[in-house]
Each structure stands twice: as structure tokens, then as C-alpha cells.
Design an enzyme around this catalytic site. Structure first.
Site, PDB file in Angstrom:
ATOM      1  N   CYS A 100      -9.802  -4.438  -3.276  1.00 58.66           N
ATOM      2  CA  CYS A 100      -9.882  -6.118  -3.933  1.00 58.66           C
ATOM      3  C   CYS A 100     -11.398  -5.923  -4.322  1.00 58.66           C
ATOM      4  O   CYS A 100     -12.343  -5.493  -3.558  1.00 58.66           O
ATOM      5  CB  CYS A 100      -9.559  -7.023  -2.939  1.00 58.66           C
ATOM      6  SG  CYS A 100     -10.150  -8.886  -3.368  1.00 58.66           S
ATOM      7  N   CYS A 104     -11.793 -12.514  -8.824  1.00 64.47           N
ATOM      8  CA  CYS A 104     -10.630 -13.234  -9.575  1.00 64.47           C
ATOM      9  C   CYS A 104     -10.361 -14.664  -9.028  1.00 64.47           C
ATOM     10  O   CYS A 104      -9.861 -15.457  -9.760  1.00 64.47           O
ATOM     11  CB  CYS A 104      -9.424 -12.201  -9.712  1.00 64.47           C
ATOM     12  SG  CYS A 104      -8.415 -12.079  -8.090  1.00 64.47           S
ATOM     13  N   THR A 191     -11.501 -15.045   0.554  1.00 65.53           N
ATOM     14  CA  THR A 191     -11.761 -13.816  -0.193  1.00 65.53           C
ATOM     15  C   THR A 191     -13.379 -13.849  -0.720  1.00 65.53           C
ATOM     16  O   THR A 191     -13.419 -14.586  -1.691  1.00 65.53           O
ATOM     17  CB  THR A 191     -10.624 -13.145  -0.903  1.00 65.53           C
ATOM     18  OG1 THR A 191      -9.547 -13.143  -0.330  1.00 65.53           O
ATOM     19  CG2 THR A 191     -10.940 -12.152  -1.752  1.00 65.53           C
ATOM     20  N   GLU A 258     -12.263 -11.283   4.043  1.00 69.45           N
ATOM     21  CA  GLU A 258     -12.070 -12.638   4.314  1.00 69.45           C
ATOM     22  C   GLU A 258     -12.682 -13.366   5.475  1.00 69.45           C
ATOM     23  O   GLU A 258     -13.049 -12.621   6.429  1.00 69.45           O
ATOM     24  CB  GLU A 258     -10.337 -12.835   4.377  1.00 69.45           C
ATOM     25  CG  GLU A 258      -9.740 -12.949   3.209  1.00 69.45           C
ATOM     26  CD  GLU A 258      -9.442 -11.279   2.599  1.00 69.45           C
ATOM     27  OE1 GLU A 258      -9.653 -10.330   3.123  1.00 69.45           O
ATOM     28  OE2 GLU A 258      -9.143 -11.217   1.361  1.00 69.45           O
ATOM     29  N   HIS A 293      -3.307 -16.652 -10.419  1.00 67.90           N
ATOM     30  CA  HIS A 293      -3.441 -15.869  -9.308  1.00 67.90           C
ATOM     31  C   HIS A 293      -2.355 -14.730  -9.271  1.00 67.90           C
ATOM     32  O   HIS A 293      -2.768 -13.759  -9.113  1.00 67.90           O
ATOM     33  CB  HIS A 293      -3.812 -16.636  -8.103  1.00 67.90           C
ATOM     34  CG  HIS A 293      -4.728 -15.777  -7.020  1.00 67.90           C
ATOM     35  ND1 HIS A 293      -5.818 -15.164  -7.591  1.00 67.90           N
ATOM     36  CD2 HIS A 293      -4.918 -15.491  -5.887  1.00 67.90           C
ATOM     37  CE1 HIS A 293      -6.519 -14.370  -6.461  1.00 67.90           C
ATOM     38  NE2 HIS A 293      -5.865 -14.821  -5.451  1.00 67.90           N
ATOM     39  N   TYR A 297      -1.549  -9.792  -9.823  1.00 69.41           N
ATOM     40  CA  TYR A 297      -1.318  -8.809  -8.655  1.00 69.41           C
ATOM     41  C   TYR A 297      -0.686  -7.544  -9.302  1.00 69.41           C
ATOM     42  O   TYR A 297      -1.023  -6.506  -8.845  1.00 69.41           O
ATOM     43  CB  TYR A 297      -0.279  -9.482  -7.786  1.00 69.41           C
ATOM     44  CG  TYR A 297      -1.050  -9.916  -6.591  1.00 69.41           C
ATOM     45  CD1 TYR A 297      -1.820 -11.140  -6.908  1.00 69.41           C
ATOM     46  CD2 TYR A 297      -1.262  -9.535  -5.374  1.00 69.41           C
ATOM     47  CE1 TYR A 297      -2.687 -11.628  -5.812  1.00 69.41           C
ATOM     48  CE2 TYR A 297      -2.131  -9.933  -4.426  1.00 69.41           C
ATOM     49  CZ  TYR A 297      -2.796 -11.252  -4.695  1.00 69.41           C
ATOM     50  OH  TYR A 297      -3.610 -11.616  -3.775  1.00 69.41           O
ATOM     51  N   CYS A 300      -4.262  -5.820 -10.236  1.00 73.52           N
ATOM     52  CA  CYS A 300      -4.936  -5.072  -9.275  1.00 73.52           C
ATOM     53  C   CYS A 300      -4.113  -4.310  -8.395  1.00 73.52           C
ATOM     54  O   CYS A 300      -4.695  -3.291  -8.088  1.00 73.52           O
ATOM     55  CB  CYS A 300      -5.752  -6.228  -8.580  1.00 73.52           C
ATOM     56  SG  CYS A 300      -4.779  -7.380  -7.629  1.00 73.52           S
ATOM     57  N   GLU A 444      -1.964  -8.329   3.018  1.00 75.26           N
ATOM     58  CA  GLU A 444      -2.705  -8.798   1.714  1.00 75.26           C
ATOM     59  C   GLU A 444      -1.714  -8.934   0.497  1.00 75.26           C
ATOM     60  O   GLU A 444      -1.510  -9.890   0.005  1.00 75.26           O
ATOM     61  CB  GLU A 444      -4.010  -8.188   1.448  1.00 75.26           C
ATOM     62  CG  GLU A 444      -4.810  -9.090   0.416  1.00 75.26           C
ATOM     63  CD  GLU A 444      -4.583  -8.936  -1.001  1.00 75.26           C
ATOM     64  OE1 GLU A 444      -4.791 -10.383  -1.441  1.00 75.26           O
ATOM     65  OE2 GLU A 444      -4.058  -8.255  -1.445  1.00 75.26           O
TER      66      GLU A 444
END
Lengths: 492, 492, 492, 492
Positions: A100, A104, A191, A258, A293, A297, A300, A444
Site C-alpha cells: 500500500c 488513495c 492509513t 496504520e 475506495h 481494490y 492496488c 487489510e
């Protein structure tokens, strides 16, 4: 646009309070702490790659506010092409980091806020949209990294914010004055927060009238007075204080770094307040953020899975079983699952539609479908990586053993695969697989952008089940009237 | 553009030889045979809906050859938008028919052939592309229904065409003369063939030099001399000769009405021959057709699944358990799976790219991913439909029992669900679920457009595994040289 | 013990009313109707095999009542060995029939009733157990085939029996007199009923005090006055009226030949009444029956799946792809899934325990686990069979086409696989796969012995979740007190 | 029988060489090293519980050699009941430790060796069985903990032992003299080795004649001259050097404490050599060990999963969502999967059969089925635990943060769930879930007792596919002759 180095330098100038394992870090050295450095490196790539001509089209775009070339992470999507490029950009960066890069979240928060404030103003006569645009221009002009801050600690999940024993379990307004508001509470699972410049606070769910003070959206620096951050533990984080090999991905780390961000009576001036009690729009903001969001996924995690697939295939090759039929089948299956995730992200982008504000919004149903698949298929992909990768990811000795003058020779001798490949390379690949397929990385994929039930709840709302029922009635030769609404039944 | 009625009337004018259950049908009445009528009805919708203003944008398009408005099923895709509209058109029609309407096969064959002939001519100096365009214009001008004809019987699957004991197990050229060619063999699983006007013969796989005579592509009328069709059995086909309810979908039937088409020394004139021994392009043609065809499945099966979901939800409502948490969860899961299929079709379209001929081609990797998901997820969707639908789909008495003066009252009494809904409606929904979730319908999802292994084989080719390996090496801090190509190992 | 022939002959002597497709059958010829004959044949094997020395140990046992050698299907289990032998017997017979032979239902009903009546009498002072033993001895001495009759039509599933608009949606007592009781209602999905001698009526769920008249258990002949049976449709049942090949399994059919049994004010004498209003024992009876019945599925479906695996492997062999790696992997997966089902049946038997009556009862949790796996894994097994089996199961022409003098040669020519195997054999295997993997066969695996939710409901009850919580608290180093019972929360 | 304390004390007396993270440990303090202590504690329970009257029946048994009461872990199974009790014992201990206690490996090795040596002697006239019995009696009399040592490093997996570039990639005999043999090589993934007394070396696969020197089986002390152990890393092992909470399971750790055991020209006297070049029995020994070991996994992982389920349910309760329908469904699913694993272990035990030596052997097919399910279902169970457990397992701050005087109050405040439960308890449960569901724990479920392909390979051998084919042919009405053996086909 900032370079990666400029970004890192800018972080040193903050006066941020970050605690790691019970220690308050020196503000200037936050970026250098071994627990944090990898996350900084991966976020820095989002700046650095914008200067690479090979990625100019994906990484940069013309601002609709100023016409200037900006980093795409500060852009408001204005076309289907923008939405698709976002997904491709994410997959590309993930292929370089294997993890990550955090940016974003704020990107999605700004896009969600952009259209929501427009519609809020249109309905309520407020002036949030103009304020939001000013904040946005500040972000674009200064290439600011914004942390999106939505998830509250939530306490007892069976109670609403105002019903909690402790009123701070959700961020809320404790004071309003002519200069601004004072907020209190905390945001969890933040994050990229400790290596951002600003945070964008949003409510964590649709609020009802009784929870008016909890319907708050605003932006503030991550080092504003009253703010402190407690960094979360990750799988094998202590290895970051030792050598390089055992980390698996020493340069970029794992997931997003995080933290828990505590807001202890923090002041926010009115020009940075974008929602203040308008409960009827809290749900819209949450949903838009969630869908933007969830769009990500398949991009990424698609890129991350590409790296997992590559690592698995390398391990098979250098251990001598790369040509076995069952191994090839498993790698093909990993490809199948990865591309399924990617397809969902592309599809929800291709089906994007303009909002009232002129910005583009993803297809919400397909965005949810994509994220929901991530909560399942990543587990299958990683299971297959662990299958093909072999048991050694669970039993490898430490890097110190390899370096020990007495026994290093045994580690080198007995963990070799095919004779031509150095053992250290095999150890590195094994550690990379270990890093990417267990613990934090899995969780995650499950909970980032909302846990599985969060998507399932949306299906009932978005899928238009009633129209499907009518299709079936028509084909079955049934007159809809009789069946459509059976009277409420009594009994249990 | 033909209307549905004009389409059906045109079929009566053919001089076609169709056998059903050992009987040769009267050529004019082929469309009226109970085994065939439903397939005709669903295909007719592809003509009829082109005249409905509500669907004009999906169903019609401007010919790039003539500029005239044509039925989209005769169009060559010239943009990403064309590719996406195709998928949406398929889902929409499926929602009305609950089954296959067959016309995509020829549609896909023409698109595959269009770009392949262009590239063939460019490389070999042949003139197939112009001939193909003439055929295409004939199809567009006359709104012809074309059956795509690829799958050969294949005999012993471990042998190549020329190695078979019987040389006819793959269609091949037995004679060439100055007027044309004579072909011989058969094509199996021919969807929509008996209610088409023309068939487009293609090789079933990439051919090698030794199988030159098997690399043949050409078009001919379905009633050409030497052609005969043997209609396949479907699940519960005999019920079509009785009443309406037990059929489940009396109007449109199930799947596509497949047949075995026998080609007994059939003459095809040169102007309809589009490949004749050019083995090096046989693989390209097969792959393009396969990918265009695999693109469809998230559209058409998505629409079919919408009907299954609707039927399942209706059954739950009218039986009194529509509000049970586990039932709602199962319906949400069916929605999740259906939209996953749809996402793949949209994604491979959104990622479509222009060919050398200027037409647009889907992303082949994502198209395969979509079809492969169909071979799995449809089984899950249908399993859930049978779960929620209840055991009665396996034990319901016949329609004749319902109509029997002595016992009809018992059927009516004991198969009632909630009191307000007529029992007959519940029987109809149960029969629709039965029709859509068992037997032929499942097998078609498995094997239509290629069985699962056909997609898996493509993954190895299309997914660029080597680049993924390099990503992993880079992130693991390994110098690619050492690992990239371990020397060939000896031993097993 | 009856032979198979004696069993069939005995059925002719009944005065039974059976309707098939709206026609009342001649009572003597019920066993000869094409829809019914296969089920009779498979049930007859349960009699015939008891005379085969090879199966003596599995098929026969010494009666605990009389000491005489009896057919195991009439036995009350008195050891773990009895429970395990039952499973092995079921798998063995299924391997011979490829389908259901129906006789386990009454077998399970008698075992459930045996221990329940014992405990009922012990608690309530009733005398049901002695009556039940007399009935049992009658069954054993005369080798009676008993149909277990539990499932009521149930009407609106959200209402209890007494709340239904029609009071007959559950079987209930409409009159009691000094000779016996009169019952009314119907039983649905009655497996093997039309070829049984007696039926054993049980309540379909635990009843509460208000539904006292619905708590009824009794035995009566299938041809008692007021009883009639309406035979259910199955997938492709009409093919039974034609030739042999298209049926797939012409001798034994498919599933169990289910019917709706209507009870129109039927008299049952007191000596055959085993529960009459004792609502507190209705749940126990249902649960015991359910668990005994769920025990079976890894045995009978294990054997059925053995045949599916064998058919799939044969199809692969005779089509020339039996040695392909992906085909072997799929067949191995089918074996894996089949043996998982079998393991559950063996395990719940091995963990069986004695009841108060001295008979043996399966482990109820593991019995439910086994059946629940059947509702999933059979779908996977059959999906793989359809995958490897090929598309031809959905498009094969009819047997009449094969026999047609004009086109039979084409069917024979083009459906041949490897040259040495007659085409007819390949057609037969394809039809067997079709028969076993679609429609009715699937639905039965889903709903026979209770739909998936029926098992899931039992898990909460049987799995002792509280003890698992304590284990976790202990290992996590938490004092149980604080956590064990968080006070009820308010709010939603 | 030793107590737990006696066991630990005995370990201190060894002169063992163990390296952890590059450091050679003091031999007496090996058991106290934080990386090792948990594994010692869990192994100690296998001794301690044998003295608890509550577990006497499971934990102890009468030796068939001496008639003395012994710890079951040193027993040779002599009945189905022994096999089943083994599974129940494993589940029970796992419920107390939440992890591996290692002692089954040597237990299984001894059982495999017992029957293999018997058959070896019978065929070859060797005297291994008597020697093995002497070793066994030594183990029983002294309650020895034996590490089973099978897995070799294997180097290039495409090469046989003798083909490797380095001859030591498999343990082999480098010298034989009149006192004994000298061996050289290493054993990888050695569970419980560093806290055992003896190791039992076995070949890692069936050897062929050319690899005669690799067919060696023998026992030796873990601290024999020439032996050294390099301890493997586990997920989050460094946390063991800090506080208690972050470990998740501070007392018992995770998995089995695996190491690489290096054998540098180690002497073994003849009385401890049980195979020395008898290649034809190497496969039998491997297979028997593998099947005994695979038998375990539904027991031990069943118990481990019980703890995971309990922890998940506690987390749901103390976070306020324990009553949500979707949460209860997920917990029920975890129960379903866990019991499926357990059923396989019980079933392969219940179907156990006597060997020629009189000892009992599990059903090998079902044992493989059970382990194969573990390689899949544990991933599903843990995925569901992470789903219900929530994202906090990936982002929780450290124990030091909780204890920090400045910020401890925030950790305490913001990680609270329902108000009545202390935050620390919630942290502990989250850490337990983290510990049990990621990294090492998952990989062990995959590869312990053989990776998935190892089981699949056995299916082809054990499942009697030919008999299944015959069943299908019979039911399809096909004469076996024609189909059974299609002649070998030419071509690819």
C-alpha cells in the site's frame, strides 16, 4: 508537483506527535523510524513517479480548477477515462511496491466530498462546496498528501453514537464559536496518517437527527494542537529493527502503516469545515467515499497479487518444480483470481456516471462487488502462494544465522534449491512470500474499505431486486399483481 | 431491418433438412415444431427489439460499410462503446427471454473474421477481406441471421485431424475447382443453426501444416445441398409437446436449440471462402472468435441470472420465508456472483483495443477470465436458487394433475404457499427455477464458448508471467540475472 | 426375508390409488408404469441382495426382538457396528443402482420412533413403546417396506400449523374415538411411497401446546381408505416411455420416485398410533429421525458419486483425454469430495451412543455436518463431471436418430470418440452423466433429509459454543467472569 | 510416567547445540529461551495431563510390551479404539494449548516403523523389528519424547537424491562399520526437536536402488555428537522477548517450534538402526508415517479451531455484534468446517485395520482426505475469524502503548467495546486471533504432514478408480470388454 525527496523533506518540518511502542518520536525523525520508513518510501513513489515520463499519463492530469498539471492523487475525476486511469495507476504502483502507498484514501475522500458538498449546498443553501474547492486548490497547488479519516472506534457496535457510555467513541463537535469548531474523539486504522500533511475527517456512517453533533466533516493538519497518533503493530514489525532479508520487503514494508489518531479538543477553523450537523448528507458522503475506495481494490490488490504470483513462480523455478503440471495450474488459478479482481475495478470505472457537480462517480454496485471479491479471493491467492511457496516460509532460520561464521554455511547449504541460484535469493523470495501472504496483509484485504458485510448491505439497496422479480414473473407467465405484494403475514 | 415476424416468415422459405427425434421435419414447419419454436421466439426478439425506440441505442447502429442503420447483431465493433453496448444488449435481452437467443455466435464469428482476413491479406497478399466485407454487407442489408460454426466432432481427442481413423472428424476440403470448394464433415453443438439463414464455418483450433485441408473458413446457406441437421435433446424437451406450465419457460425455452450439422460434400463458391489452407492464421481466427464469444457470457448469463434471482426471490416471498435472514443473504450472494460475471464482460470491453483492420477487439485475458468465472459461478447461483427454491422443483406433480377433475383440488390445496397467491403461480415459478437451474442450462454455462481448460490454457499465454517474476525479484532485492533462467535440470 | 421378486409381487396385491400425469393407475400395474418401474427395481435390490452371500454381513442381522435373521432395513441399531454397517450397506447398494432405493426413510423413522417412544413412556407413563415394538416385529417378520412420512406441505412458512388459512397444511387429528383416530392433511416429497407397504406418519417439526392436534405419529397401509398418491415429475421422465439409451439409467431411474400423499380423513387404529398430542416429544422425534437420515447421505451419495466418477473417467478414456493432467486432477478432486462425504457418515456412526432404550443413536452434530456437506459438495462433484464429461450431454441427438435408417449413420459416425469403442457406448455414458448430474438429482442432494438451513440451525444447538469461548479466554489469559456475560445492550 | 516438570527438568540435562538468531544457546537454558519456552510448555502438557484423572482414559494406556501403564504418546495402536482415542486426545490438548504440542510426530514415526520393520523382517529375514521393540520399550519405560525426523532439504526438486549437485541434500549413510553407521545431511522443519530427547530419522520418500544409501532409518539422541539445530523464525517471534499481551498466546506460542537439524557425520550404533539400504521398504515406511500423521490433523487442528471459534465469538460478544445474524451464520460456518475436519480423522480411525504385526493402521485414503481438507478449510476458518474479528488485529498499538503513562488512557478508552468489559481483555482476544490466524499458523496447516499435492498423489493410488468405472459401465448397460481398455492412442 513535489518529488519524492521533497515530499519526505516536507514531512520533517511537521510538529507531529507520533508514539511507537510506547515512545514519543522526535518529530523530525518520524520518517526515519524503522516501523515507518517503508510506508514513507512507498508514499514517496506516488510523488516521484509523477516525474517519470513513462507514467506521465497515468500519474498526472490537468486540474479542472487551475488548468495546471497536477499529481493525479489530488485530482477530481471528470471522465470515465479518469476513473479507469486511477485503477491502472494503482495497479502499476503496487507492482513496484508490493504494498500500500496510502494516498488513495485522501484522494477518495476529496472526490466524495466534492460532489456531496455540491448537492448539500444545492439543497440546503450552505456554502461548503466553495470552501471545499479552496481546500482542494491548496492541496493541488502544494501537492499535499491528505489522509482520509473516517473510521471511528465505535465502542459497543450495538449502540448509536449518542447511546455509548463514552460519548467520544465517535468524533463529535464539542464546541462551536465564531472562528470554528472544536472536535473530540479518535479515528482508528488511519492509513498513511503519520506521513501525511493534512487529514480529512468524515463521519463513519449515516447519522440520524439525534446524533447531529457527530455529523462532522473537516480538514486539519496532522500536527494540529491536540492531535496525537499511536502507531499500530504489524506482523513481524520488530524485524524492521534488524537486517534486511527477514523483512521480505525491506524497502516498502507491508500495508499502510496504520495508527490510532486521537483528537483531544482540536480546533478547526470554519474555512476547513465541510459538514456540521447536516445529518441527511452524512450517509451520502460515507457511501460515496466507500464506493470510490472500494473501486481501488482490484487495482492496488491486483498489482500486489501480481507480485505474489511472480514471487511464487520464481520460488517454483528456483526450487526445481516450476514445470510441474499442478504448479502451473495453481499459478494460472492465481492469475484468474487476480484478473477477476481487476475486472471489477475496471468495470465499475467504465460504468461511472457524472454527478450533479460534474465530477464522475463509479458504479456503486460494481465497486462493492469488487471489494467483496477482494475479501475472498486474496485469501485464495495467498493460500495458493503458500501452497506452491513451500513450508519453508514458516520455518526459515534468521538472517543472523546465515551471517553466523559457524553455522552460516549450513543455512547456505541446506536451503539451496537448484544449484545455480544463490541460497540468499531463495531466502529473499521466501521472506517476500511470507511478508505478503500472512497476518496484516490478509486482514487489510478483509477490512480495508469496509468489511464484507458492509458490501452485502449495499447489494440489497443497489441491485433493484424488484425489477428482477418482475422479469421472472413475466417469463413464468404470471400476472404480476397477484404475486407482487403478498400481504404481511402474522406469526413469527 | 427485419421485424420478428418477418424473420420467422423468412425461415419458412428455406428448404432446410432438420431431423428431430428421428423424424425429418417439413421444411416450412421447422419453426413450428415444439422443440424448436421457443428458440425461434427468442431469436425473433433480436429482430423485434431493434424496432423498439426504448432499445434503439442498444439494438441498432450505423453500418461502417453503408452508413445505414442496421441491427447491432450484424455490426463490426468500431469502438469501446460498441463493445460495451454489446454486453448491455445481451443482458437486456436475456432478462426478457431467460435464455439464449443464439445470434451472438454468428455476430462474433463475423467480427473475428473481419480483422483476421485483413491481417491475412496484409501478410499473404490474399483477398479474403474484400470478400468478407461483401458477405457482411449482404448480412447487414438483409438482416441475416448467421450461425457461427466452429466446433468439430473431434473423435479421439488425443489425435490431430489428419491422424483420426475417420478423416471427417474435422470439417475439411475434399475438392477445389474453379468455382469453389467442396467440404465434408460435421459441426457439433450448433446453436441457433436450424433457425438461421446462413452458417459461417470456421476451423475448431489452430492447424499445423500437415492439416492444411482442415484450415477452412467459409459461409453457406443452412439449406445448401448436402447439409442436414440433427436436433439435440434437451432436458425435459418432451414437456414441450404437452401443456405450458411444466415447461417453465414455454415461450422461449432453454439454451439455444443445439444440433449436429452434417456437411456431406457441400459446395461453397469462392466468393464465400475466407480461408483455404492458410494454417498460420487458423489459430488467430479461433482465438479471436473465442475471445469475442467469451466476452458475452457476463452479459447474457448475467441477464439469465437476473431472472433466476428474481424467480428465487418470488418463490421465497410467496412461500412465506422472503424475510428470513439466511434467505436474504443467499439472494445477496446470488447478486454478488451475477455482478461479478457482468463486471468481467464490461471490463474486457472497456479494455478493448483497435485491430489493424480498425475494428475493435476485446481484452483477451479479461474475456477469458469472465467466461471461466461463468463455468463456476453459475453453478453456485443455481445451487442457491435450488436451495431457496425448495425441494418442490424435484417433486411437483404434472400440470395434468392440476387439471384433473378428481385430484386437481389437492394439487391446488397442498402446493399453495401464502394464502393470497394462486397455487398455479407458485407452480409456474417452481417450474421456471427447475427449467433454468438444471441439466442443459448448467452444461451450456460450462461448455459454451469453450470448456474451463480452454480458458486456463490462454492464461499462460496472455498473462505475461515473466514480467510478474521480475516485479517480485525487484521488490525482494534480487538481481534478476542469477535467478531468471535456472539452467534446465536433468532427471524427471 | 422376501426376495426381490416376492417384494414386487406383494406390491401388486395392494389396492393403492396412484395418479401419474393426471391418470389413475390400475392398482396391480402400478409397479409396471414406466415412471415407477425403475424405483421398484432399485427398492427390490434391498430385498434381493439380502440373499446374496457376498453381502450377508451388510444386508442381514439378527433381530433383537426375535433372534431371527432379518433384513437390516428393518433392524433397530444396537451398536456402533450396526451404525457403520448401515453406511457401508448404503454405499454398496448405491454403487449398483446409481440412485436412491428409498428404503432408508422408513428404516430411520422406525429407529427414531423406537427410542423416542421409550423415553416418552418413561416420562409420561404412556404405552407407545410396546405398540411400536409390535409394529416393528410385524415389519421384521414380513419384511415390510415402510415409507417414512414426515414433510408436510406447510403452506405459508411464516405461520405455525394452527395459524394457517387452511388447517390441513399440516397433518392433524380430526377425530378420536375408541377404535382409533382419524387424520387429515398430506405429506409431500414422499420417497418410495408408491412402492411401499406401510407408511409411518410423523410430525414435521417440534410442535407447541397450541398445535397439539398436529403432534401425531402413526402407521398405516399405503392403500388405506382415504389415501391417494399423486406422483411427482422428474427430470426427463417422459424419456422413460421411449427407448432405453436416452434414460441414462433405464433400470433404476433417478432419485426416489417422490409423490404427494393425500390423507382424506383416514382412520388409524390405536395399536398403530405412537404419538397423539404429546407435543413435548414431537421435537425429539423429528430431530432423531433427521439425524438418522442425515447419517445416510455420505453413504448413499458416496456410492452414487462413485458411479459419477466412474462414468466421468470412462468418458475421458473413450474420448481420448483420459491421460490429460487437468482431467486426472479433476477426477482426483471428485474422489476427494466423495470421500469427504463418506468420512462424515462413518464418523457420526463411529461416535454413536446408546439411547435410554438401548438402541444406538448417531452423533447428531457430525450427522448434520455430513448432510450439509452433501448440499454443497455434490454440486461440485457434478460440476466437475459436466466439465470433464463434455458439452455433448447437453446436445446429443435422440436414440431415435441413432436408429433412423437415413441419419443413424451420421450419429454413429460423428459421436464416436476413440476408434475402438462403439459410439453407442459413448452415448450411453453421456446419458448416464446427464441423468446423474442435473435437475432432480441435484435438488434431492440439496433438500433430501432437510435443506441446508435445517443443519445450520442444529449447529448452534449442538456445538457447545460456550465451552469454546472459555477455551479462548483461558488461552488469552482472561478471567472468564468479566467477559462471559456482557450485560444486554440497548439500542438496535 | 514423567510429570510436566520432570520432563522440563530432564531437558536441562541434555548437551544440545541450539542456535537462535545466530546465537548458540547455553544447553541448560534452551528451555528458557523466549522463542522456545512456549513450545516446551505445550509439550509438557502431554506429560502433565497423563496424571490428571479426568484424562486418564485418553492420555494413558497399557503397554502391549510390558503391561505397564504408559503415556499414550509412546503407545503402539492395537485397536480401532486406540486410533479414535488418539484423535480425541489430540483435540482435547489443542483446546488447552491453542497450538501444536509436537509429540505426535515421534508417536507416528514409531507406529509406522513398528509394522514396517515387522514386514521387512518377514520378507528379508532382517532383525529390525526386535531392535525397534527394544527402542520402543526404552521410550515407554522412560517416557521419552521422540522427534520424528523425515523431511530432507531436497535441493533441486526435479532431481533424485543421487543426482543432486550436493550429495547431502538428503540424509545418507557415509560409513558403515562393525559398531554402527555414520550419517550425514540435515532434516528440515523439525517440529519439537529442540525439546525432545531422541530423534527418529526416516527417509523422506520411497527410494530406488540407485539411492540405496539414502534409505536409512535410525534413532539417536538430539544431542549426539555432530548434531546441531538452527531454530526457525516464526511470525512475530520477537514479541516473545517483550511483554505478554502482544504474543496472543504467551504460554504456549504458535505451531511447533521448528528447526533445521544438521547431521555432520553422526554415528549411530547398530542397535538403533532400523533400515539400512532396504529401498523396497522405504516407500512403505514413508506412506505409513504420512497416513498416521495425516490422521491427526482433524484432531489437533479441530481443537485449535475450537479455540479460534471461541475467540471469534468472544470478540463479537464484547464488541456488541454477537447477536447479528450474519455473525452467527459465520460462526456456524466455522463450526461446520471444523467438524468436517474432525469427522475425517474419526472416520479414518474407525476404518482402521490390523497390520501383519498386529498393530492398527488408519484407513489411508480417508487419512489423506482429512489432511487435504485441512489445507483448505483452515484457511476458510481463519478468514472468517479475521472477518468477524475485525480490522483491529492488523492495527492494534503495542502493549507498551497501553502501559505508557501519557497515552495508555487513550488506548484503554478507544479500544473498548461494550462498556462492561475491560479493554485489556479485548486486546488479548484480538491478539489471540491475530496469533492463530496468520503467518506461520496457516503455513503449517498447508504443509504439515505433506503439502496438498502429496495427498492428491495418493488418491490415484488408493481410490480404486477402475472399480468405479465398472460400476458406471454396468449401470449404463455397457459390456465392459469393449470400453475397458481402449488401445493406446498415438499422437500427443
Amino acid at each position: 508537483m513535489r518529488t519524492g525527496k521533497e515530499y519526505i523533506d516536507s514531512l520533517r518540518k511537521r510538529n507531529i506527535k507520533v508514539y511507537v511502542k510506547g515512545q514519543l518520536l522526535n518529530s523530525e525523525e518520524v520518517v526515519d523510524h524503522p516501523f515507518i520508513r517503508g510506508h514513507v518510501n512507498s508514499a514517496a513513489l506516488t510523488f516521484e513517479l509523477a516525474h517519470d515520463p513513462a507514467y506521465e499519463e497515468l500519474m498526472t492530469v490537468k486540474s479542472h480548477l487551475t488548468g495546471k498539471k497536477i499529481n493525479r492523487f489530488t485530482h477530481i475525476h471528470h471522465s470515465v477515462d479518469d476513473l479507469i486511469k486511477k485503477v491502472k495507476m494503482l495497479r502499476m504502483i503496487s507492482q513496484k511496491t508490493g504494498t500500500c502507498y496510502q494516498r488513495c484514501v485522501g484522494f477518495d475522500a476529496m472526490n466524495a466530498l466534492y460532489s456531496t458538498t455540491f448537492e448539500m449546498d444545492a439543497k440546503l443553501g450552505t456554502t461548503y462546496h466553495e470552501k471545499m474547492k479552496k481546500f482542494l486548490q491548496y492541496v493541488q497547488d502544494n501537492d499535499i498528501m491528505v489522509a482520509g479519516a473516517m473510521t471511528d472506534p465505535k465502542g459497543d457496535r450495538s449502540l448509536r453514537p449518542g447511546q455509548q457510555a463514552d460519548p467520544d467513541m465517535f468524533v463529535h463537535i464539542v464546541e462551536k464559536n465564531d472562528k470554528g469548531i472544536v472536535i473530540r474523539g479518535a479515528k482508528a486504522h488511519m492509513t498513511g496518517m503519520v506521513n501525511s500533511h493534512e487529514m480529512l475527517i468524515m463521519p463513519t456512517m449515516g447519522m440520524s437527527e439525534e446524533d447531529k453533533d457527530y455529523a462532522v466533516c473537516c480538514a486539519l493538519p496532522v500536527d494540529a494542537p491536540g492531535v496525537l497518533h499511536i502507531f499500530g503493530r504489524q506482523t513481524n514489525d520488530d524485524r524492521k529493527c534488524e537486517g534486511e532479508i527477514d523483512q521480505g520487503n525491506a524497502q516498502y514494508g507491508i500495508v499502510g502503516g496504520e495508527c490510532l489518531t486521537v483528537l483531544e479538543n482540536v480546533f478547526v477553523p470554519w474555512e476547513r469545515v465541510f459538514m456540521c450537523g447536516e445529518v441527511e448528507f452524512s450517509g451520502m458522503l460515507v457511501e460515496r467515499f466507500a464506493c470510490y475506495h472500494r473501486q481501488n481494490y482490484g487495482g492496488c490488490k491486483g498489482g500486489v497479487s501480481d507480485v505474489v504470483i511472480g514471487a511464487t513462480a520464481v520460488m517454483a523455478d528456483i526450487s526445481g518444480y516450476g514445470k510441474a503440471a499442478h504448479v502451473k495450474e495453481k499459478i494460472n488459478e492465481m492469475i484468474h483470481l487476480t484478473e477477476t479482481l481487476y475486472a471489477c475495478s475496471i468495470a465499475c470505472s467504465a460504468e461511472g456516471k457524472p454527478t450533479a457537480a460534474g465530477s464522475y462517480y463509479v458504479d456503486p454496485l460494481l465497486a462493492n462487488v469488487g471489494k467483496h471479491n477482494v475479501t475472498r479471493l486474496i485469501y485464495d491467492i495467498d493460500r495458493l502462494a503458500q501452497d506452491v511457496g513451500g513450508g519453508l516460509t514458516a520455518t526459515l532460520p534468521s538472517e543472523s544465522d546465515l551471517n553466523n561464521p559457524d553455522i552460516g554455511k549450513y543455512v547456505d547449504k541446506y536451503f539451496k534449491g537448484v544449484a545455480s541460484v544463490p541460497t540468499e535469493d531463495r531466502l529473499r523470495i521466501a521472506r517476500l512470500i511470507e511478508n505478503m501472504t500472512g497476518g496484516t496483509a490478509l486482514v487489510e484485504s478483509m477490512h480495508g474499505a469496509g468489511s464484507p458485510q458492509a458490501q452485502k448491505v449495499m447489494y440489497s439497496k443497489l441491485s433493484n431486486l424488484e425489477s428482477k422479480k418482475k422479469m421472472a414473473l413475466h417469463i413464468a407467465g404470471i400476472k404480476p399483481k397477484a404475486v407482487e405484494q403478498p400481504p404481511a403475514t402474522k406469526g413469527k
